[in-house]
Design a protein around this motif. Structure first.
Motif, mmCIF file in Angstrom:
data_model
loop_
_atom_site.group_PDB
_atom_site.id
_atom_site.type_symbol
_atom_site.label_atom_id
_atom_site.label_comp_id
_atom_site.label_asym_id
_atom_site.label_seq_id
_atom_site.Cartn_x
_atom_site.Cartn_y
_atom_site.Cartn_z
ATOM 1 N N GLY A 97 30.892 44.256 -32.962
ATOM 2 C CA GLY A 97 32.250 43.879 -32.606
ATOM 3 C C GLY A 97 32.352 43.505 -31.145
ATOM 4 N N ALA A 98 33.596 43.416 -30.676
ATOM 5 C CA ALA A 98 33.872 42.952 -29.318
ATOM 6 C C ALA A 98 34.471 44.058 -28.474
ATOM 7 C CB ALA A 98 34.812 41.752 -29.353
ATOM 8 N N GLN A 99 34.044 44.089 -27.223
ATOM 9 C CA GLN A 99 34.637 44.960 -26.217
ATOM 10 C C GLN A 99 35.653 44.159 -25.410
ATOM 11 O OE1 GLN A 99 31.730 48.426 -25.068
ATOM 12 N NE2 GLN A 99 31.229 46.625 -23.847
ATOM 13 N N CYS A 100 36.804 44.745 -25.157
ATOM 14 C CA CYS A 100 37.803 44.162 -24.271
ATOM 15 C C CYS A 100 37.722 44.944 -22.965
ATOM 16 C CB CYS A 100 39.192 44.269 -24.895
ATOM 17 S SG CYS A 100 39.293 43.541 -26.549
ATOM 18 N N GLU A 101 37.301 44.267 -21.898
ATOM 19 C CA GLU A 101 36.903 45.020 -20.722
ATOM 20 C C GLU A 101 37.145 44.246 -19.438
ATOM 21 O OE1 GLU A 101 32.694 45.800 -21.142
ATOM 22 O OE2 GLU A 101 32.315 43.800 -21.935
ATOM 23 N N LEU A 102 36.711 44.848 -18.350
ATOM 24 C CA LEU A 102 36.812 44.270 -17.022
ATOM 25 C C LEU A 102 35.414 44.187 -16.447
ATOM 26 C CD1 LEU A 102 38.886 43.450 -14.725
ATOM 27 C CD2 LEU A 102 38.651 45.805 -13.907
ATOM 28 N N ALA A 128 35.321 41.265 -6.323
ATOM 29 C CA ALA A 128 36.255 40.605 -7.242
ATOM 30 C C ALA A 128 36.159 41.239 -8.625
ATOM 31 C CB ALA A 128 35.966 39.107 -7.331
ATOM 32 N N CYS A 129 37.183 40.965 -9.450
ATOM 33 C CA CYS A 129 37.228 41.430 -10.840
ATOM 34 C C CYS A 129 37.412 40.221 -11.755
ATOM 35 C CB CYS A 129 38.397 42.386 -11.057
ATOM 36 S SG CYS A 129 38.413 43.830 -9.990
ATOM 37 N N ARG A 130 36.926 40.349 -13.009
ATOM 38 C CA ARG A 130 37.064 39.268 -13.986
ATOM 39 C C ARG A 130 37.436 39.857 -15.350
ATOM 40 N NH1 ARG A 130 31.942 35.227 -13.301
ATOM 41 N NH2 ARG A 130 33.368 33.879 -14.486
ATOM 42 N N PRO A 131 38.477 39.335 -16.018
ATOM 43 C CA PRO A 131 38.747 39.770 -17.396
ATOM 44 C C PRO A 131 37.566 39.360 -18.264
ATOM 45 C CG PRO A 131 39.991 37.782 -16.888
ATOM 46 C CD PRO A 131 39.349 38.224 -15.609
#
Length: 255
Positions: A97-102, A128-131
């Motif tokens: 499956g998929a992880q929703c993360e930063l 920096a951060c990225r969705p």
């Protein structure tokens, strides 16, 4: 595990990952986390790809349940499996499956020798951060799911898809909300605090683990936090979109 068996397992793991296939593999012979780490590194060498950073998994209680983990693990993000926003990806065999993360972009190598590893020092190296969307999967069937088998199997990493980079106030990341949608329908919301109490703790945890192996997070590396929400099943024909308030959006379609 005998050295020859270790090498053979690593080669088979790399082959399955390259082809997007699964097969029966001898994970039962792995007796320690150290052996699992050695197999992961050997499989990465056989896979023949540069490392762009590290993907964590099992950093939230909800994701640990799905993955059968007792603690967080990590695996390499390779250049072959690193993508940017609004891409289309073929789902290989064995996808969980998929992880929703930063994702964090690291500005300096970390940790230096004798450096204290905590939220403050981890925050100082983030530029920096990225969705991010992360795909997880296995390269074997029939094996008992365990922490050591997951570590050996590239830390379950399949692909990492990152959105635009932005600067963010790291101290408040535990308070912001993530929303995940499939084909436009909202499935789940979660806060950054779901990841070890604060997303930046994922970086500190990784730094400690690597330091015990005599390694570092390198300047320029990407480090993903692991899923803020339960692992989401994704299917061909679907588009997963993730929005993190104050950070941005990312989407990916699947074949």
């Amino acid at each position: 595990m005998h050295a020859t068996s270790l090498d053979n397992l690593a080669i088979e793991l790399a082959k399955n990952r390259a082809l997007g296939t699964i097969s029966g593999l001898a994970f039962a012979g792995i007796v320690s986390r150290q052996e699992a780490d050695e197999i992961q590194l050997a499989a990465l060498e056989a896979y023949n790809s540069d490392v762009r950073g590290y993907a964590l998994a099992g950093t939230s209680v909800a994701s640990q349940r799905v993955l059968g983990l007792h603690e967080p693990i990590f695996g390499p993000i390779t250049s072959r499996d690193f993508f940017h926003e609004d891409c289309r990806i073929h789902l290989p065999q064995g996808v969980i499956g998929a992880q929703c993360e930063l994702a964090f972009i690291v500005g300096n190598s970390y940790p230096d020798r004798h450096e204290i590893v905590d939220l403050e020092t981890a925050g100082e190296i983030i530029v920096a951060c990225r969705p991010t969307i992360g795909l997880l999967g296995r390269r074997a069937f029939g094996a008992r799911h365990s922490d050591v088998s997951a570590v050996a199997d590239f830390g379950l990493h399949v692909a990492t898809i990152c959105g635009p980079a932005v600067r963010a106030d790291w101290e408040k990341l535990d308070q912001i909300q993530l929303t995940a949608r499939i084909n436009g329908q909202t499935l789940v919301t979660a806060k950054g605090s779901a990841v070890l109490g604060h997303p930046l703790r994922a970086v500190a945890l990784l730094a400690r683990e690597l330091a015990m192996q005599g390694r570092q997070i390198a300047a320029g590396d990407i480090v993903t936090t692991g899923s803020w929400s339960p692992i989401l099943q994704v299917l061909p024909g679907q588009t997963l979109s993730v929005e993190i308030e104050t950070i941005g959006k990312i989407s990916c379609s699947f074949d």
